[in-house]
Design an enzyme around this catalytic site. Sequence first.
Site, PDB file in Angstrom:
ATOM      1  N   PRO A 226      -4.739   1.909   4.397  1.00 52.10           N
ATOM      2  CA  PRO A 226      -5.546   2.010   5.593  1.00 52.10           C
ATOM      3  C   PRO A 226      -6.434   0.836   5.503  1.00 52.10           C
ATOM      4  O   PRO A 226      -7.498   0.980   4.609  1.00 52.10           O
ATOM      5  CB  PRO A 226      -6.131   3.562   5.712  1.00 52.10           C
ATOM      6  CG  PRO A 226      -6.101   3.976   4.134  1.00 52.10           C
ATOM      7  CD  PRO A 226      -4.946   3.112   3.462  1.00 52.10           C
ATOM      8  N   ASP A 402      -9.317  -1.233   1.104  1.00 50.41           N
ATOM      9  CA  ASP A 402      -8.571   0.174   1.390  1.00 50.41           C
ATOM     10  C   ASP A 402      -9.340   1.343   1.418  1.00 50.41           C
ATOM     11  O   ASP A 402      -9.887   1.623   0.259  1.00 50.41           O
ATOM     12  CB  ASP A 402      -7.538   0.076  -0.110  1.00 50.41           C
ATOM     13  CG  ASP A 402      -6.302   1.228  -0.086  1.00 50.41           C
ATOM     14  OD1 ASP A 402      -6.592   2.116   0.891  1.00 50.41           O
ATOM     15  OD2 ASP A 402      -5.410   1.176  -0.748  1.00 50.41           O
ATOM     16  N   HIS A 403      -9.293   2.045   2.428  1.00 56.62           N
ATOM     17  CA  HIS A 403     -10.132   3.073   2.530  1.00 56.62           C
ATOM     18  C   HIS A 403      -9.732   4.510   1.950  1.00 56.62           C
ATOM     19  O   HIS A 403     -10.625   5.253   1.931  1.00 56.62           O
ATOM     20  CB  HIS A 403     -10.277   3.498   4.234  1.00 56.62           C
ATOM     21  CG  HIS A 403     -11.636   4.009   4.725  1.00 56.62           C
ATOM     22  ND1 HIS A 403     -12.600   4.698   3.920  1.00 56.62           N
ATOM     23  CD2 HIS A 403     -12.260   3.840   5.885  1.00 56.62           C
ATOM     24  CE1 HIS A 403     -13.681   4.988   4.615  1.00 56.62           C
ATOM     25  NE2 HIS A 403     -13.373   4.600   5.878  1.00 56.62           N
ATOM     26  N   ARG A 404      -8.611   4.277   1.252  1.00 53.96           N
ATOM     27  CA  ARG A 404      -8.277   5.437   0.307  1.00 53.96           C
ATOM     28  C   ARG A 404      -9.142   5.461  -0.642  1.00 53.96           C
ATOM     29  O   ARG A 404      -9.285   6.392  -1.513  1.00 53.96           O
ATOM     30  CB  ARG A 404      -6.760   5.444   0.109  1.00 53.96           C
ATOM     31  CG  ARG A 404      -6.137   5.402   1.175  1.00 53.96           C
ATOM     32  CD  ARG A 404      -4.169   5.418   0.551  1.00 53.96           C
ATOM     33  NE  ARG A 404      -4.226   4.015  -0.032  1.00 53.96           N
ATOM     34  CZ  ARG A 404      -3.036   3.354  -0.611  1.00 53.96           C
ATOM     35  NH1 ARG A 404      -1.942   4.374  -0.721  1.00 53.96           N
ATOM     36  NH2 ARG A 404      -3.275   2.362  -1.151  1.00 53.96           N
TER      37      ARG A 404
END
Length: 433
Positions: A226, A402-404
């Site tokens: 994401p 990467d929002h993870r």
Amino acid sequence: MIYEFKLPDIGEGLHEAEIIRWLIREGDVVKADQPIAEIQTDKAMVEMTTPVAGKVVALAGPEGATVKVGEPLIVVETEAAVAAEAAPTDNSAQEPAPVLHKEAPRPARKRAIAAPSVRKRARELGVPIDDVEGTGEGGRVTLADLERYVREREAAAAVAEAARSEGNEAAVLPAGSAATGRQANAAAWTSIANVEAAFQEEERIPLRGLRKKIAEKMVKSVYTAPHVTGMDEVDVTKLVEIRKHLAGELAKEQIKLTYLPFMIKAVTRALKQYPMFNASLDEKTNEIVLKRRFHIGIATATKAGLVVPVIRDADQKSIRELAIEIAELSEKAHRQALRLDELQGSTFTITSTGAGGGWFATPIINYPEVAILGAHAIKRRPVVVGDEIVIRDMMGMSLTFDHRVIDGEPAGRFMRTVAYYLENPEVLLLDVR
């Protein structure tokens, strides 16, 4: 003796490769270590060589075909077998050679002289470049020659089709009728005009080679991680002045100094303070893998597409050393001469839209990394400093993460840390060795 040269695993995780260009044909006699094909892997274009000498009896397929690791790339009748074939025999039965992609024997023809970009365009158009008459210097084939060849080929096809159509109509007209000839000529020229218009109005380019690999990697990145992008602007007035002075000094040694070495030094310093950005996500084990070394990928635009050569242990190198290595890698990238090890193992990537690019952008993460920094155009702009409006050199900056793995707050702190070092480049000179 028949020898099958199978596609080897020449890179990390390589499963298959695309045949970009054959450098040999069936029936050719090759020497050991002779280049036989250019193939495109996930990482780079690679020139393959044959490990044995002999006569080529089969190829894996036409240009554009995909070959999996472990499958035969070519089949060679080795020199011993070729010599035995040439000697008198007792006409005893011989084992036939395996056939991969057998073609009818073709007469020998001279190899066209053309630039790599012209050869690439010929492959995209499906044009056998050796059949094209070159009008360039020394008979060199040009892009204009390719277009002329395609127009003539399509026009000939149109004339043949018109003749077939008029032949059917002629069955109901008196033999030798002038109307028949006029109709055939009119139809043929109309078809030619339509072909000319179609060629100029629409063009289809096959998605192959490096462009195809880039597309696949970008799609995987976007659909796996994401993406979130933060943007800021940086006052690089001091950096512009320092680079200009140092560039003059290094020019005496024929070393070109860009802003990129300073960007790399600023990024590696920030990565040491925020190690989560120098990481990857192991999706199989659900573990964040922190990298202890700093290998910086440099997104480089070439005529063939975007490649990312890697500067290893960038934190251990001076501004001068980085400038030299960047120039060497860039030159090799434009010649498509980068080795696989020079394109693998990056832990963080820097990209740029160039001096003529926009103020901001949303870079796509170089998967499986977790962040990418975009450096954009430097422009003279009015800004508020204290209570005054002054003219400063400002640079746009983008960070996609990467929002993870990373949240917005640490992303903001990481960007401000990079900005601090770019706004105060004299601090980076402390790293000089």
